[in-house]
Design a protein around this motif. Sequence first.
Motif, short mmCIF file in Angstrom:
data_model
loop_
_atom_site.label_atom_id
_atom_site.label_comp_id
_atom_site.label_asym_id
_atom_site.label_seq_id
_atom_site.Cartn_x
_atom_site.Cartn_y
_atom_site.Cartn_z
N ALA A 89 0.84 -1.21 0.00
CA ALA A 89 0.00 0.00 0.00
C ALA A 89 0.87 1.25 0.00
CB ALA A 89 -0.93 -0.01 1.22
N ALA A 90 1.93 1.25 0.80
CA ALA A 90 2.84 2.40 0.84
C ALA A 90 3.53 2.59 -0.51
CB ALA A 90 3.88 2.20 1.94
N ALA A 91 3.91 1.49 -1.14
CA ALA A 91 4.59 1.57 -2.43
C ALA A 91 3.71 2.26 -3.46
CB ALA A 91 4.97 0.17 -2.92
N GLY A 92 2.41 2.03 -3.41
CA GLY A 92 1.52 2.70 -4.33
C GLY A 92 1.58 4.21 -4.20
N VAL A 93 1.64 4.69 -2.97
CA VAL A 93 1.74 6.13 -2.72
C VAL A 93 3.08 6.65 -3.24
CG1 VAL A 93 1.86 7.90 -0.92
CG2 VAL A 93 0.17 6.06 -0.77
N PHE A 94 4.15 5.94 -2.93
CA PHE A 94 5.48 6.38 -3.38
C PHE A 94 5.56 6.42 -4.90
CE2 PHE A 94 7.34 4.48 0.75
CZ PHE A 94 7.18 5.68 1.41
N GLU A 95 5.03 5.38 -5.55
CA GLU A 95 5.09 5.32 -7.02
C GLU A 95 4.29 6.45 -7.66
OE1 GLU A 95 5.80 0.50 -7.43
OE2 GLU A 95 3.78 1.31 -7.75
N GLU A 96 3.14 6.79 -7.08
CA GLU A 96 2.33 7.90 -7.61
C GLU A 96 3.07 9.22 -7.54
OE1 GLU A 96 -1.37 8.16 -5.49
OE2 GLU A 96 -1.98 6.14 -6.10
N ARG A 97 3.87 9.39 -6.52
CA ARG A 97 4.59 10.66 -6.30
C ARG A 97 6.07 10.52 -6.62
NH1 ARG A 97 2.22 14.40 -2.59
NH2 ARG A 97 4.30 14.76 -1.81
N GLY A 98 6.40 9.63 -7.53
CA GLY A 98 7.78 9.26 -7.83
C GLY A 98 8.78 10.38 -7.92
N ASP A 99 8.49 11.40 -8.73
CA ASP A 99 9.46 12.49 -8.90
C ASP A 99 9.68 13.25 -7.60
OD1 ASP A 99 11.18 14.16 -10.48
OD2 ASP A 99 9.62 15.70 -10.37
N LEU A 100 8.59 13.57 -6.90
CA LEU A 100 8.72 14.28 -5.62
C LEU A 100 9.45 13.42 -4.59
CD1 LEU A 100 5.25 16.02 -5.24
CD2 LEU A 100 7.45 17.11 -5.63
N VAL A 101 9.15 12.14 -4.58
CA VAL A 101 9.79 11.23 -3.62
C VAL A 101 11.30 11.18 -3.89
CG1 VAL A 101 9.94 8.81 -2.87
CG2 VAL A 101 7.72 9.87 -3.20
N GLY A 102 11.67 11.12 -5.15
CA GLY A 102 13.09 11.09 -5.51
C GLY A 102 13.82 12.36 -5.10
N ARG A 103 13.19 13.51 -5.36
CA ARG A 103 13.82 14.78 -4.96
C ARG A 103 13.90 14.89 -3.44
NH1 ARG A 103 10.93 19.47 -7.80
NH2 ARG A 103 9.29 17.97 -8.18
N ARG A 104 12.84 14.46 -2.77
CA ARG A 104 12.83 14.48 -1.30
C ARG A 104 13.99 13.66 -0.76
NH1 ARG A 104 11.44 10.76 2.45
NH2 ARG A 104 10.64 11.52 4.43
N GLN A 105 14.18 12.47 -1.32
CA GLN A 105 15.24 11.60 -0.82
C GLN A 105 16.62 12.19 -1.07
OE1 GLN A 105 14.34 8.95 1.09
NE2 GLN A 105 16.50 9.06 1.68
N SER A 106 16.79 12.86 -2.19
CA SER A 106 18.08 13.51 -2.47
C SER A 106 18.40 14.57 -1.42
CB SER A 106 18.05 14.17 -3.86
OG SER A 106 17.95 13.20 -4.85
N VAL A 107 17.40 15.33 -1.04
CA VAL A 107 17.59 16.35 -0.01
C VAL A 107 17.96 15.70 1.32
CG1 VAL A 107 16.42 18.15 1.34
CG2 VAL A 107 16.08 18.02 -1.14
N ILE A 108 17.24 14.65 1.69
CA ILE A 108 17.51 13.95 2.95
C ILE A 108 18.91 13.35 2.94
CG2 ILE A 108 16.86 11.95 4.36
CD1 ILE A 108 13.91 12.63 3.58
N ASP A 109 19.28 12.71 1.83
CA ASP A 109 20.60 12.08 1.74
C ASP A 109 21.74 13.07 1.91
OD1 ASP A 109 19.40 9.62 1.31
OD2 ASP A 109 19.72 9.63 -0.87
N ALA A 110 21.50 14.33 1.56
CA ALA A 110 22.56 15.35 1.61
C ALA A 110 22.69 16.02 2.97
CB ALA A 110 22.29 16.41 0.54
N ASN A 111 21.88 15.62 3.96
CA ASN A 111 21.88 16.32 5.24
C ASN A 111 21.79 15.33 6.40
OD1 ASN A 111 20.35 17.66 7.58
ND2 ASN A 111 21.03 19.41 6.36
N ALA A 112 22.79 15.32 7.27
CA ALA A 112 22.84 14.37 8.38
C ALA A 112 21.65 14.52 9.33
CB ALA A 112 24.14 14.52 9.16
N GLU A 113 21.25 15.75 9.62
CA GLU A 113 20.11 15.99 10.51
C GLU A 113 18.83 15.37 9.93
OE1 GLU A 113 17.20 19.68 11.75
OE2 GLU A 113 19.24 20.15 11.13
N LEU A 114 18.66 15.51 8.63
CA LEU A 114 17.47 14.97 7.98
C LEU A 114 17.52 13.44 7.89
CD1 LEU A 114 17.03 17.59 5.13
CD2 LEU A 114 15.82 17.47 7.33
#
Length: 193
Positions: A89-114
Amino acid sequence: MGRWEPNARGRLEQAALELYAERGYEQTPVAEITKRAGLTERTFFRHFADKREVLFAGSGRLAELCVGAVAAAPTTATPMEAVAAALDAAAGVFEERGDLVGRRQSVIDANAELRERELIKLASLSDALADALRDRGVDELTARLTAEAAIAVLKVAFRRWIDGGQERLLRPLLTECFDVLRTASARGAVGAG
């Protein structure tokens, strides 16, 4: 500017992700996010407690979705099958928002606090899954181990999905990871000694 702004939350999220990617999370003040979105800081704080929450505000809804999927799993489902349904069920949400999810993860990966905040959110999701399993009558140890295993599967499959440019769907990657986990469990004692 009118009192009601259509899709204010989405506009703020989009602006924040763009700015975080361009300038970095730490170098992006709320004022710049609202300026890019064409909204006020007051509107921002109506939707988000702080600029981190732009990245994590959906965690509660995700947990609710997963808990609901565990509860809705057939009574004959094993604990692992119930959490697999939740991650599906979660994967369905992630797949629908794929581009935003990818950008979000890039931001998180670049910051230790995040990254730390992400781990806390995943721990909360694990707790929610364990609670949902206990509500199904699963004993404490099995519920906790199953929930933690599900989070490990999610982390590995999600990372493979993101690192692969989201070319493959997340759902099959989750299935593959659950299959590997089952195989490793079945063969676990063979390599010992």
